[in-house]
Design a protein around this motif. Sequence first.
Motif: not given
Length: 199
Positions: A120-124, A143-149
Motif C-alpha cells: 500500500y505504500t507503493r500504491l501511495h 486517521g484513516l487510509y484507503g484507495i481512491l479509484l
Amino acid sequence: MIPFLRPDDPFPPVSKALRAPNGLLCAGADLSPPRLLDAYSRGIFPWFSEGDPILWWSPHPRMVLFPDELKVSRSLRKAVAKGLFETRYDTAFGEVMRECGAPRDGQAGTWIVPEMVAAYTRLHELGFAHSVESWKDGRLAGGLYGILLGRAFFGESMFSRETDASKVALVKLVERVRGLGVRVIDCQQATRHLASLGA
C-alpha cells in the motif's frame, strides 16, 4: 474449495465468492500495484494474517457509506467546528498504516502485515492510496487510509489515539471526496461504529 491463483491468473467472478466465510473468493497471486488495482476495480480486496497465503475477498452484502448520508452527531459536529484537530492529507501515510496495524484490545493479531504495508505504500507513491490525518499539538492523534479509484474510495482501516480523532478524519474525508465526485465509500466490513456514522 477456493482457487489458488498463480501470478498471471485472473480473478474468478465475484459471484463465486463463498457465503461462509462471507466473501472469500480465492487465494494466492501477489500484491503488486496492477493486481491490487485490478482487484479493487472488481470489488475485491486482500485480507489475511501473518503466515497465511494472500486471501482475496468480496463480501455480499458489504457495508458502504454514501457521502451524502454521513451521520454527524452534535458532539462530533462541535469537535469539527472547534478545530480540535488539524487535518492533513498524505503527510504521514506510513505512520497511519502502522498505527492502524497496532494491536487492539481483544485482538490477537493484525491483517496489516509487513507485506501489506509495503504494497500500500507503493500504491501511495503511485497516487492511489491516501491517508487523512488528525493532528493535535504536533502529534498524530488519529486517521484513516484507503484507495481512491474512479468514483469510489475504498476505506481500509482507521485508528484513534484521542476521542473523535478518527471520526473527524472521516468527516474530512467525506468533505474531500464529495468535491472529487466520489459516489461511494466502500467500508468492506460491517461494524456498529460505521453503522452509527451512516454506513
